[in-house]
Write a protein that holds these residues in place. Sequence first.
Motif, PDB file in Angstrom:
ATOM      1  N   LYS A   1      31.248  48.749 -12.662  1.00 45.77           N
ATOM      2  CA  LYS A   1      31.865  49.299 -13.879  1.00 45.77           C
ATOM      3  C   LYS A   1      32.335  48.179 -14.802  1.00 45.77           C
ATOM      4  N   ILE A   2      32.886  47.126 -14.236  1.00 48.01           N
ATOM      5  CA  ILE A   2      33.335  45.987 -15.043  1.00 48.01           C
ATOM      6  C   ILE A   2      32.146  45.358 -15.752  1.00 48.01           C
ATOM      7  N   ARG A   3      31.022  45.191 -15.027  1.00 50.80           N
ATOM      8  CA  ARG A   3      29.817  44.649 -15.667  1.00 50.80           C
ATOM      9  C   ARG A   3      29.352  45.545 -16.807  1.00 50.80           C
ATOM     10  N   GLU A   4      29.382  46.870 -16.601  1.00 51.55           N
ATOM     11  CA  GLU A   4      28.975  47.799 -17.657  1.00 51.55           C
ATOM     12  C   GLU A   4      29.871  47.654 -18.889  1.00 51.55           C
ATOM     13  N   ILE A   5      31.177  47.551 -18.663  1.00 47.03           N
ATOM     14  CA  ILE A   5      32.129  47.419 -19.773  1.00 47.03           C
ATOM     15  C   ILE A   5      31.940  46.085 -20.483  1.00 47.03           C
ATOM     16  N   GLU A   6      31.702  45.021 -19.717  1.00 42.64           N
ATOM     17  CA  GLU A   6      31.455  43.719 -20.342  1.00 42.64           C
ATOM     18  C   GLU A   6      30.217  43.764 -21.223  1.00 42.64           C
ATOM     19  N   ASN A   7      29.143  44.407 -20.732  1.00 45.33           N
ATOM     20  CA  ASN A   7      27.923  44.538 -21.530  1.00 45.33           C
ATOM     21  C   ASN A   7      28.176  45.350 -22.784  1.00 45.33           C
ATOM     22  N   LEU A   8      28.934  46.427 -22.658  1.00 46.07           N
ATOM     23  CA  LEU A   8      29.270  47.248 -23.817  1.00 46.07           C
ATOM     24  C   LEU A   8      30.076  46.435 -24.831  1.00 46.07           C
ATOM     25  N   ALA A   9      31.030  45.653 -24.351  1.00 45.99           N
ATOM     26  CA  ALA A   9      31.835  44.816 -25.240  1.00 45.99           C
ATOM     27  C   ALA A   9      30.956  43.810 -25.977  1.00 45.99           C
ATOM     28  N   LEU A  10      29.986  43.240 -25.289  1.00 48.10           N
ATOM     29  CA  LEU A  10      29.073  42.294 -25.935  1.00 48.10           C
ATOM     30  C   LEU A  10      28.232  42.992 -27.002  1.00 48.10           C
ATOM     31  N   ASN A  11      27.795  44.221 -26.699  1.00 55.90           N
ATOM     32  CA  ASN A  11      27.031  44.993 -27.684  1.00 55.90           C
ATOM     33  C   ASN A  11      27.883  45.308 -28.907  1.00 55.90           C
ATOM     34  N   ILE A  12      29.137  45.686 -28.664  1.00 62.96           N
ATOM     35  CA  ILE A  12      30.049  45.988 -29.780  1.00 62.96           C
ATOM     36  C   ILE A  12      30.282  44.734 -30.604  1.00 62.96           C
ATOM     37  N   LYS A  13      30.494  43.610 -29.939  1.00 61.80           N
ATOM     38  CA  LYS A  13      30.703  42.357 -30.666  1.00 61.80           C
ATOM     39  C   LYS A  13      29.483  42.037 -31.530  1.00 61.80           C
ATOM     40  N   GLY A  14      28.297  42.254 -30.970  1.00 61.94           N
ATOM     41  CA  GLY A  14      27.078  42.019 -31.735  1.00 61.94           C
ATOM     42  C   GLY A  14      27.009  42.912 -32.962  1.00 61.94           C
ATOM     43  N   ALA A  15      27.388  44.183 -32.795  1.00 59.83           N
ATOM     44  CA  ALA A  15      27.375  45.117 -33.921  1.00 59.83           C
ATOM     45  C   ALA A  15      28.403  44.707 -34.972  1.00 59.83           C
ATOM     46  N   VAL A  16      29.575  44.285 -34.547  1.00 62.98           N
ATOM     47  CA  VAL A  16      30.613  43.842 -35.479  1.00 62.98           C
ATOM     48  C   VAL A  16      30.131  42.618 -36.256  1.00 62.98           C
ATOM     49  N   ASP A  17      29.537  41.660 -35.548  1.00 57.87           N
ATOM     50  CA  ASP A  17      29.010  40.471 -36.213  1.00 57.87           C
ATOM     51  C   ASP A  17      27.956  40.849 -37.251  1.00 57.87           C
ATOM     52  N   GLU A  18      27.102  41.804 -36.898  1.00 56.63           N
ATOM     53  CA  GLU A  18      26.061  42.252 -37.819  1.00 56.63           C
ATOM     54  C   GLU A  18      26.684  42.938 -39.044  1.00 56.63           C
ATOM     55  N   LEU A  19      27.728  43.752 -38.821  1.00 53.04           N
ATOM     56  CA  LEU A  19      28.423  44.403 -39.934  1.00 53.04           C
ATOM     57  C   LEU A  19      29.059  43.376 -40.869  1.00 53.04           C
ATOM     58  N   ILE A  20      29.691  42.378 -40.313  1.00 56.36           N
ATOM     59  CA  ILE A  20      30.322  41.330 -41.122  1.00 56.36           C
ATOM     60  C   ILE A  20      29.263  40.615 -41.958  1.00 56.36           C
ATOM     61  N   GLU A  21      28.124  40.348 -41.349  1.00 56.38           N
ATOM     62  CA  GLU A  21      27.027  39.692 -42.061  1.00 56.38           C
ATOM     63  C   GLU A  21      26.555  40.559 -43.230  1.00 56.38           C
TER      64      GLU A  21
END
Length: 148
Positions: free
Chosen positions: A110-130
């Motif tokens: 579950k921790i690995r799943e949440i970490e992956n989700l957090a990385l995906n969210i961070k990627g989406a946020v970075d893309e939005l900022i761009e």
Amino acid sequence: MRLSTGYVRASGYAHKVRRVLFALTKGKVDPKEVVRAAGELNSKIFEEFQKRGVDKGDVVRISVEFSIEDGSIVWNYDTLSIEVYKKEEEEKLARAMEEVEERERELDEKIREIENLALNIKGAVDELIEKIEELKQEHTSLKLKAEE
């Protein structure tokens, strides 16, 4: 300071000692020193296991006090406590340990799943900022063209 493994199968004590020691000393000593000290303690524990006839399926609980002196971990072996619960004598505890181990595996997943989700969210946020920055640049260039 005091290291305590909690209940753990004898076959997994070395890994547990290392994990707990890393957690207790994080930011206080060099990681290489943690590995060295854990190896030293694990050797001592292994000797004790051999003397007591501890089987890898038995459940143990280990605790020992230590201090940090000049960046080194110093064990107080006089405080070393090893509780042994023989599998054949403590079948109920062994079953409980199997359940604990399964839950730890599930938690790790579950921790690995949440970490992956957090990385995906961070990627989406970075893309939005761009995209926002691109829009700002386009808007600024439109203003400049209108002013000409």
